[in-house]
Write an enzyme that holds these catalytic residues in place. Structure first.
Site, PDB file in Angstrom:
ATOM      1  N   GLY A  26      -4.561  -0.337   7.643  1.00  0.00           N
ATOM      2  CA  GLY A  26      -3.848   0.411   6.805  1.00  0.00           C
ATOM      3  C   GLY A  26      -3.116   0.041   5.677  1.00  0.00           C
ATOM      4  N   GLY A  69       0.614   0.793   3.179  1.00  0.00           N
ATOM      5  CA  GLY A  69       1.595   1.747   2.532  1.00  0.00           C
ATOM      6  C   GLY A  69       2.104   1.354   1.240  1.00  0.00           C
ATOM      7  N   THR A  70       3.314   1.813   0.824  1.00  0.00           N
ATOM      8  CA  THR A  70       3.804   1.611  -0.707  1.00  0.00           C
ATOM      9  C   THR A  70       4.112   0.153  -0.670  1.00  0.00           C
ATOM     10  OG1 THR A  70       5.727   2.644   0.152  1.00  0.00           O
ATOM     11  CG2 THR A  70       4.266   3.966  -1.294  1.00  0.00           C
ATOM     12  N   TYR A  71       4.724  -0.315   0.624  1.00  0.00           N
ATOM     13  CA  TYR A  71       5.293  -1.753   0.237  1.00  0.00           C
ATOM     14  C   TYR A  71       4.711  -2.644   1.248  1.00  0.00           C
ATOM     15  CZ  TYR A  71       8.139  -1.329   4.531  1.00  0.00           C
ATOM     16  OH  TYR A  71       8.975  -1.191   5.794  1.00  0.00           O
ATOM     17  N   ALA A  72       3.785  -2.226   2.064  1.00  0.00           N
ATOM     18  CA  ALA A  72       3.238  -2.999   3.129  1.00  0.00           C
ATOM     19  C   ALA A  72       1.531  -2.859   3.243  1.00  0.00           C
ATOM     20  CB  ALA A  72       4.008  -2.985   4.367  1.00  0.00           C
ATOM     21  N   VAL A  73       1.021  -3.833   3.691  1.00  0.00           N
ATOM     22  CA  VAL A  73      -0.270  -3.695   4.403  1.00  0.00           C
ATOM     23  C   VAL A  73      -0.263  -4.008   5.910  1.00  0.00           C
ATOM     24  CG1 VAL A  73      -2.837  -4.376   4.025  1.00  0.00           C
ATOM     25  CG2 VAL A  73      -1.084  -4.470   1.990  1.00  0.00           C
ATOM     26  N   LYS A  82       2.325  -6.777  10.020  1.00  0.00           N
ATOM     27  CA  LYS A  82       2.705  -5.699   8.481  1.00  0.00           C
ATOM     28  C   LYS A  82       3.153  -6.778   7.604  1.00  0.00           C
ATOM     29  CE  LYS A  82       5.616  -1.583   8.120  1.00  0.00           C
ATOM     30  NZ  LYS A  82       6.607  -0.731   8.767  1.00  0.00           N
ATOM     31  N   ASP A 137      14.576   8.461  10.534  1.00  0.00           N
ATOM     32  CA  ASP A 137      13.363   8.850  10.316  1.00  0.00           C
ATOM     33  C   ASP A 137      12.452   9.356  11.452  1.00  0.00           C
ATOM     34  OD1 ASP A 137      11.275   9.593   8.621  1.00  0.00           O
ATOM     35  OD2 ASP A 137      10.568   7.607   8.061  1.00  0.00           O
TER      36      ASP A 137
END
Lengths: 334, 355
Positions: A25, A27-31, A47, A140
């Protein structure tokens, strides 16, 4: 300075200990990659934090995640196995957890038994309790961030927004927690909130597990206030002292608080004690909301269908299918 | 229209399934296709369906069309003859499920054997498989006439058996009903005995008092204290006796009604022998410190904090800020946290933790 140098050396040595197999997957700041710890053959998630993307160095959330996960080890909190840096990127080696609670809630073919819900809430509360007794706010909590291990254990994950409880006088940002799970004091822009915001989120998740649909789905921040108070009544100075001093408080539409009978109809499957716990966890006044300790000691968990053993909880069915009939590899979308 | 949707009170569809994404689709679903009455405008309307064709018609339409006797279904192109008394409320949202449940009910009324009627599991499974076949055929419109005929034939042939089975089942259910009745009766009896005893007690007390007064008036002064003490003693003795009696009667009653039901209850409690531990054994029960509030005398007692606070001008001042209080912040938390953190390491042995 010397310490950083040695750190890099250590990091380089651990780098070769892991393999990145497949991208899972982004995300905005990580793969996120699926990987393996070569020495133990243990499956892990890696991550990789994108660096260089941000002018001012590493992303804040990556630092937070490392900072707090390093400190905590608990059955119901995701384990940070290792951290290493390689080719200009920071890598977090995390426990590999293939499933999350949101997937289960959305999977229509699974039927939740009351004891299953109890078990998930119990494990969530244990995880939250562990955070709180170490003075860490998760900030969160949502079904998407409650991951499920193959053995059925539920684990809190994504500590990208976590922080330790503020020192007196320090301001916290109120723009935290995914909107649907945001506690009313956050919606009012409070900057000195407490652990109670996490308890609220757990209460909303509890409700969502019962309803199988989001409990308070606001379309935007203003609508969230409306939806929340439509469901639980508009807070007043009487039932929440000093609420009117909060920055964003301006009397919106006044809804009457729901009667117990209304709540009972809303959660038709809940027992009296389950309802009681939901009510306690979703008190509007953060001071009236129960703490994680009180929640765990609630009679609901002693009541008869006892919490299901994690190993017997429902799991995602698609996994079994893909194991049985090999060909359809399409199932893994990401 | 849009605004109306938002204003709709939550209690109207409290299960929350529909109110989140009620689109135009939902609007059509909530409208009677015959008279075009909208559920939104007349929230009291109800839909009924008929197991002949499962077309949704609102209650007032059913009253209007079918009150004079059987009539064809008003849906265009359906035309099945329906009767008013067959109309019923829809239980399941999915009409397919509704239909299947109806068929199942019908079939299981005829095929009503249970496992105890069979010698081995295989036969029973065969029987169940047969039922599933029939339900599937009827539900999916495969060989409906043949299946229906077979069903009817079976019913004719096994009429006696079915009746007998029904009798037995109803007896079982009656047993349950009897048990419930007995429990209610037991409760009532307990209450009435308790009440009676209370009344008796009161009478007795009044009587005792009277006697005491009589005695006192008849005797000389120095004896009176003794007499009062004696009377008090008697009272205590009697009340404890009564308590025991009550307990005895209660347990007797319990025994009388519970003899046969106790067996089932024991099984369920056996299952959960291991006690439940809310914290999974991982909880710090003993605090390493004691909280001794020490507020300075000249400092005004701060807001609602009765205890658990220290003198700290900075924190004490924050505790007067309504913004802090409104957000759930309390100064006790600050002191508690500081103390907790100070003692956190005590009892933690690094060697042990490492291993």
């Amino acid at each position: 300075m010397t310490s950083t140098i040695t750190n890099v050396q250590v990091a380089n040595s651990t780098c070769s200990n892991y393999s990145k197999d497949r991208k899972v997957g982004e995300g905005t700041y990580a793969v996120v990659y699926l990987g393996k710890q070569l020495s133990t053959d243990r499956r892990t998630a890696i991550k990789e934090i994108k660096t260089g993307l941000f002018k001012d160095g590493l992303d804040m959330s990556a630092l937070r995640e490392v900072k707090y996960l390093q400190e905590m080890k608990h059955e119901n909190v995701i384990e940070l196995i290792d951290v290493f840096s390689a080719s200009n990127s920071l890598n977090l080696v995390l426990e590999y957890l293939p499933c999350d609670l949101e997937m289960l809630i959305k999977e229509q073919s699974i039927i939740f038994k009351p004891s299953d819900i109890k078990s998930w809430i119990l494990m969530t509360l244990r995880g939250v309790h562990h955070c709180h007794r170490n003075f860490i706010l998760h900030r969160d909590l949502k079904p998407n961030n409650l991951l499920i291990s193959p053995s059925g254990q539920l684990k809190l994950a994504d500590f990208g927004l976590a922080r330790s409880l503020g020192n007196p006088g320090e301001d916290l940002t109120s723009n935290v927690v995914t909107r649907w799970y945001r506690a009313p004091e956050l919606l009012f822009g409070a900057r000195h909130y407490t652990e109670a915001i996490d308890i609220w989120a757990v209460g909303i998740i509890f409700a969502e597990l019962m309803l199988r649909t989001p409990y308070l789905p606001g379309k935007d921040d203003v609508d969230q206030l409306d939806v929340t108070f439509r469901a639980l009544g508009t807070p007043t100075e009487q039932n929440w002292p000093n609420v009117s001093s909060l920055p964003l408080y301006n009397s919106l539409r006044v809804y009457p608080p729901p009667s117990r009978q209304e709540l009972r109809n809303r959660f038709s499957a809940a027992t009296e004690k389950a309802l009681d716990l939901i009510i306690q966890m979703t008190q509007l006044d953060p001071n009236m909301r129960c703490a994680s300790t009180e929640a765990l000691l609630h009679d609901y968990f002693l009541e008869m269908p006892r919490a299901t053993d994690p190993s017997e909880l429902p799991q995602m069915p698609s996994k079994k299918k893909s194991e049985k009939n090999e060909p359809p590899q399409k199932k893994v979308k990401v | 229209m849009l605004e109306g949707k938002v204003d709709k009170p939550l209690s109207n569809n409290t299960d929350g399934n529909h109110n989140t994404n009620m689109s135009l689709d939902g609007r059509v679903k909530d409208m009677c296709p015959i008279c075009k009455t909208d559920k939104y405008l007349s929230p009291n309307m109800n839909f009924l369906i008929n197991p002949e064709c499962y077309h949704k018609i609102c209650e007032s339409c059913v009253d209007r069309i079918f009150s004079l006797g059987p009539a064809p279904c008003p849906y265009p192109g359906c035309g099945k003859i329906l009767r008013q008394n067959k109309f019923k409320k829809q239980v399941f949202e999915d009409l397919g499920i509704e239909k299947e449940i109806d068929i199942r009910k019908r079939v299981s009324a005829i095929y009503n054997k249970t496992q105890e009627d069979f010698e081995n599991l295989q036969d029973y499974n065969k029987y169940l498989e047969n039922i599933e076949d029939i339900v599937f055929n009827l539900n999916n419109g495969i060989n409906v006439e043949e299946t229906q005929a077979a069903l009817n034939k079976y019913e004719q042939e096994h009429k006696l058996e079915i009746l007998e089975k029904n009798m037995r089942e109803s007896q079982k259910n009656a047993d349950l009903g009897k048990y419930r009745e007995a429990m209610a009766l037991l409760k009532q009896e307990k209450l009435s005995i308790q009440k009676q005893m209370e009344i008796e007690d009161q009478e007795y007390q009044a009587q005792q008092k009277q006697e005491l007064l009589n005695k006192l008036s008849n005797s000389d002064n120095n004896n009176s204290e003794d007499i009062i003490a004696q009377a008090n003693l008697n009272m205590i003795k009697r009340s404890s006796l009564r308590k025991r009696q009550l307990q005895q009667i209660n347990s007797q009653l319990d025994q009388k009604y519970h003899l046969d039901s106790s067996g089932g209850k024991k099984k369920s409690s056996d299952k959960s022998k291991t006690p439940f531990t809310p914290f999974n054994g991982d909880r710090d029960l003993i605090k390493a410190y004691k909280f001794l509030p020490a507020v300075a005398e000249n400092e005004p007692a701060v807001s609602d904090s009765k205890a658990e606070t220290y003198y700290d001008p900075f924190v004490n001042k924050l505790a007067l800020d309504k913004q802090y209080l409104g957000a759930g912040w309390r100064q006790q938390y600050i002191f508690k946290k500081a103390l907790d953190e100070a003692f956190l390491g005590i009892g933690c042995f690094i060697e042990k933790e490492k291993s």
